[in-house]
Design a protein around this motif. Structure first.
Motif, PDB file in Angstrom:
ATOM      1  N   GLY A  36     -74.872  16.767  68.711  1.00 46.77           N
ATOM      2  CA  GLY A  36     -74.812  18.343  70.116  1.00 46.77           C
ATOM      3  C   GLY A  36     -75.595  16.824  71.825  1.00 46.77           C
ATOM      4  N   LEU A  37     -76.215  16.660  71.542  1.00 45.41           N
ATOM      5  CA  LEU A  37     -76.383  15.672  73.059  1.00 45.41           C
ATOM      6  C   LEU A  37     -75.360  14.205  72.718  1.00 45.41           C
ATOM      7  N   ASP A  38     -75.889  13.375  73.565  1.00 43.18           N
ATOM      8  CA  ASP A  38     -75.283  12.259  74.023  1.00 43.18           C
ATOM      9  C   ASP A  38     -76.187  11.538  73.596  1.00 43.18           C
ATOM     10  N   GLU A  39     -76.425  10.139  72.873  1.00 44.09           N
ATOM     11  CA  GLU A  39     -76.824   9.300  72.055  1.00 44.09           C
ATOM     12  C   GLU A  39     -77.702   8.783  73.241  1.00 44.09           C
ATOM     13  N   PRO A  40     -78.813   8.663  73.221  1.00 46.32           N
ATOM     14  CA  PRO A  40     -79.800   7.592  74.098  1.00 46.32           C
ATOM     15  C   PRO A  40     -79.753   6.111  74.363  1.00 46.32           C
ATOM     16  N   ALA A  41     -79.955   5.856  75.253  1.00 49.12           N
ATOM     17  CA  ALA A  41     -79.225   4.439  74.812  1.00 49.12           C
ATOM     18  C   ALA A  41     -80.780   3.859  74.309  1.00 49.12           C
ATOM     19  N   VAL A  42     -81.926   4.615  73.432  1.00 52.41           N
ATOM     20  CA  VAL A  42     -82.596   3.657  72.475  1.00 52.41           C
ATOM     21  C   VAL A  42     -81.559   2.945  72.088  1.00 52.41           C
ATOM     22  N   VAL A  43     -81.543   2.968  71.173  1.00 47.90           N
ATOM     23  CA  VAL A  43     -81.079   2.836  69.508  1.00 47.90           C
ATOM     24  C   VAL A  43     -80.461   1.754  69.630  1.00 47.90           C
ATOM     25  N   PRO A  44     -78.933   1.348  70.718  1.00 49.75           N
ATOM     26  CA  PRO A  44     -78.170   0.696  71.474  1.00 49.75           C
ATOM     27  C   PRO A  44     -78.817  -0.188  71.382  1.00 49.75           C
ATOM     28  N   ASN A  45     -79.974  -0.014  72.520  1.00 44.43           N
ATOM     29  CA  ASN A  45     -80.521  -1.141  73.133  1.00 44.43           C
ATOM     30  C   ASN A  45     -81.094  -2.496  71.902  1.00 44.43           C
ATOM     31  N   PHE A  46     -81.979  -1.223  70.966  1.00 42.86           N
ATOM     32  CA  PHE A  46     -82.412  -1.534  70.116  1.00 42.86           C
ATOM     33  C   PHE A  46     -81.639  -3.276  69.125  1.00 42.86           C
ATOM     34  N   VAL A  47     -80.479  -2.103  68.768  1.00 51.66           N
ATOM     35  CA  VAL A  47     -79.281  -2.805  68.539  1.00 51.66           C
ATOM     36  C   VAL A  47     -78.465  -3.889  68.891  1.00 51.66           C
ATOM     37  N   ARG A  48     -78.886  -4.407  69.964  1.00 55.59           N
ATOM     38  CA  ARG A  48     -78.315  -5.588  70.671  1.00 55.59           C
ATOM     39  C   ARG A  48     -79.375  -6.553  70.937  1.00 55.59           C
ATOM     40  N   GLU A  49     -80.336  -5.787  71.270  1.00 54.48           N
ATOM     41  CA  GLU A  49     -81.651  -6.907  71.361  1.00 54.48           C
ATOM     42  C   GLU A  49     -81.693  -7.515  70.149  1.00 54.48           C
ATOM     43  N   LEU A  50     -82.089  -6.845  69.071  1.00 56.24           N
ATOM     44  CA  LEU A  50     -81.435  -8.003  67.471  1.00 56.24           C
ATOM     45  C   LEU A  50     -80.713  -8.760  67.447  1.00 56.24           C
ATOM     46  N   GLU A  51     -79.313  -8.361  67.836  1.00 57.92           N
ATOM     47  CA  GLU A  51     -78.286  -9.093  67.709  1.00 57.92           C
ATOM     48  C   GLU A  51     -78.944 -10.634  68.709  1.00 57.92           C
ATOM     49  N   GLU A  52     -79.530 -10.482  69.920  1.00 58.66           N
ATOM     50  CA  GLU A  52     -79.540 -11.705  70.560  1.00 58.66           C
ATOM     51  C   GLU A  52     -80.456 -12.349  69.841  1.00 58.66           C
ATOM     52  N   LYS A  53     -81.778 -11.816  68.758  1.00 61.46           N
ATOM     53  CA  LYS A  53     -82.701 -12.964  68.106  1.00 61.46           C
ATOM     54  C   LYS A  53     -82.303 -12.967  67.582  1.00 61.46           C
ATOM     55  N   GLY A  54     -80.498 -13.629  66.927  1.00 63.59           N
ATOM     56  CA  GLY A  54     -80.662 -13.867  65.886  1.00 63.59           C
ATOM     57  C   GLY A  54     -80.553 -13.401  65.037  1.00 63.59           C
ATOM     58  N   TRP A  55     -80.684 -11.746  64.795  1.00 63.60           N
ATOM     59  CA  TRP A  55     -80.809 -10.759  63.469  1.00 63.60           C
ATOM     60  C   TRP A  55     -79.237 -10.207  63.541  1.00 63.60           C
ATOM     61  N   ASN A  56     -78.629  -9.790  62.472  1.00 61.11           N
ATOM     62  CA  ASN A  56     -77.913  -9.059  61.811  1.00 61.11           C
ATOM     63  C   ASN A  56     -77.864  -7.377  61.920  1.00 61.11           C
ATOM     64  N   PRO A  57     -78.187  -7.101  62.369  1.00 65.17           N
ATOM     65  CA  PRO A  57     -78.311  -5.359  62.645  1.00 65.17           C
ATOM     66  C   PRO A  57     -77.139  -4.554  61.863  1.00 65.17           C
ATOM     67  N   VAL A  58     -77.861  -3.342  60.459  1.00 66.75           N
ATOM     68  CA  VAL A  58     -76.945  -3.079  59.905  1.00 66.75           C
ATOM     69  C   VAL A  58     -77.696  -1.444  60.389  1.00 66.75           C
ATOM     70  N   ARG A  59     -76.813  -0.657  61.450  1.00 68.76           N
ATOM     71  CA  ARG A  59     -77.110   0.933  61.538  1.00 68.76           C
ATOM     72  C   ARG A  59     -76.412   1.783  60.339  1.00 68.76           C
ATOM     73  N   ALA A  60     -77.745   2.263  60.148  1.00 70.90           N
ATOM     74  CA  ALA A  60     -78.179   2.928  58.395  1.00 70.90           C
ATOM     75  C   ALA A  60     -78.663   4.798  58.978  1.00 70.90           C
ATOM     76  N   SER A  61     -77.733   5.988  59.179  1.00 67.35           N
ATOM     77  CA  SER A  61     -78.566   7.051  59.353  1.00 67.35           C
ATOM     78  C   SER A  61     -79.026   7.721  58.472  1.00 67.35           C
ATOM     79  N   ALA A  62     -80.410   7.476  59.014  1.00 69.99           N
ATOM     80  CA  ALA A  62     -81.608   8.521  57.989  1.00 69.99           C
ATOM     81  C   ALA A  62     -81.791   9.652  58.536  1.00 69.99           C
TER      82      ALA A  62
END
Length: 304
Positions: free
Chosen positions: A175-201
């Protein structure tokens, strides 16, 4: 479901007409969903404010969506960490694993990290049964609480990923646009060499066009002292309500209630609000709990 042994607070009720019109205490509106509302209302009351709960979001746990990452038990062995970005994510996982009879991890292997923010982490560290569900060897589990209670703080505390997988328990926004918080979090993890897997909790849903009704009424009567936002999505939800219900934008709110103090729980929420055109007057510098923003408001209103 496991018992999360933490203080619980009743959900706030509406202000009575007598309280709203005769009491000199400043009225502070807050837009947080139910899982945080009782605690924030309690803290505001202790500081002498009149709390006005105007939730713009509701959250619904979706533990069934986590099962593919957890069962059969060896599945989780392919990960090195789980990152919880909210209290709702921890609660959803707790529900998902409640019926498991075997630990999710073997007693031997690499250290497995559970990363959580601020007071949310108490749902983990204060509940021995939660850790036991993961591994019968508690020494294999490390609970990581970053000193800076933001998603970026988790990234920094995790360090270099070296290709390891991290399960990120995040919301699906409806019902709303997704805020940038989670996409930014995933991107920062990738930049640190992590392989992030998103799971809807869990799902975060807009509460509807009239969720800002009481806030508008207080503004029009000049009875609103402050509004507290604890997430970007809350801000977006309120703005959508104002547009659809009365045709207001935030500039009209400011003109209608010129002395209104806008407070944000931490810099991530403040940046998100500003990106949506809502100027923030006060940002708590201690944001591992709501005490920071409430104390900052008390100082602003001379109530300390």
């Amino acid at each position: 479901m496991m018992t999360m042994q933490n203080p619980t607070y009743p959900l706030p009720g509406p202000l009575s007409p007598t309280t709203a019109t005769t009491c000199s205490k400043p009225t502070v509106a807050f837009t947080t969903p139910p899982n945080y509302a009782g605690r924030l209302s309690h803290l505001l009351t202790l500081k002498g404010f009149n709390p006005l709960w105007c939730p713009t979001l509701v959250t619904h746990p979706t533990p069934h969506s986590l099962k593919p990452y957890l069962s059969p038990p060896p599945t989780l062995e392919s990960f090195s960490a789980i990152a919880f970005t909210s209290r709702a994510a921890i609660t959803s996982l707790s529900t998902a694993i409640a019926g498991f009879t075997e630990p999710l991890l073997s007693p031997h292997g690499h250290t497995f990290i559970l990363a959580a923010l601020g007071k949310d982490s108490e749902l983990i560290v204060n509940d021995d049964s939660f850790i036991a569900k993961f591994c019968q060897n508690p020494n294999r589990i490390r609970v990581l609480v970053p000193p800076i209670a933001t998603p970026s703080g988790i990234v920094h505390a995790l360090g270099l990923g070296l290709g390891r997988r991290v399960l990120c328990l995040v919301p699906t926004v409806v019902g709303l646009d997704e805020p940038a918080v989670v996409p930014n979090f995933v991107r920062e993890l990738e930049e640190k060499g992590w392989n992030p897997v998103r799971a809807s909790a869990y799902e975060t849903r807009w509460k509807g066009r009239e969720c800002g009704k009481e806030l508008v009424e207080k503004c029009e009567r000049g009875e609103l002292g402050a509004v507290v936002f604890t997430s970007t999505a809350e801000v977006d939800g309120l703005l959508k309500s104002l547009r659809e219900m009365v045709g207001w934008d935030w500039e009209i709110v400011r003109k209608t209630c010129p002395d209104l103090v806008v407070a944000a729980h931490g810099p991530v929420t403040a940046a998100g609000a500003e990106s949506l055109g809502v100027k923030v007057d006060l940002v708590s510098d201690k944001f591992d709990s709501f005490d920071g923003v409430v104390n900052a408001l008390a100082l602003r209103f001379g109530m300390v």
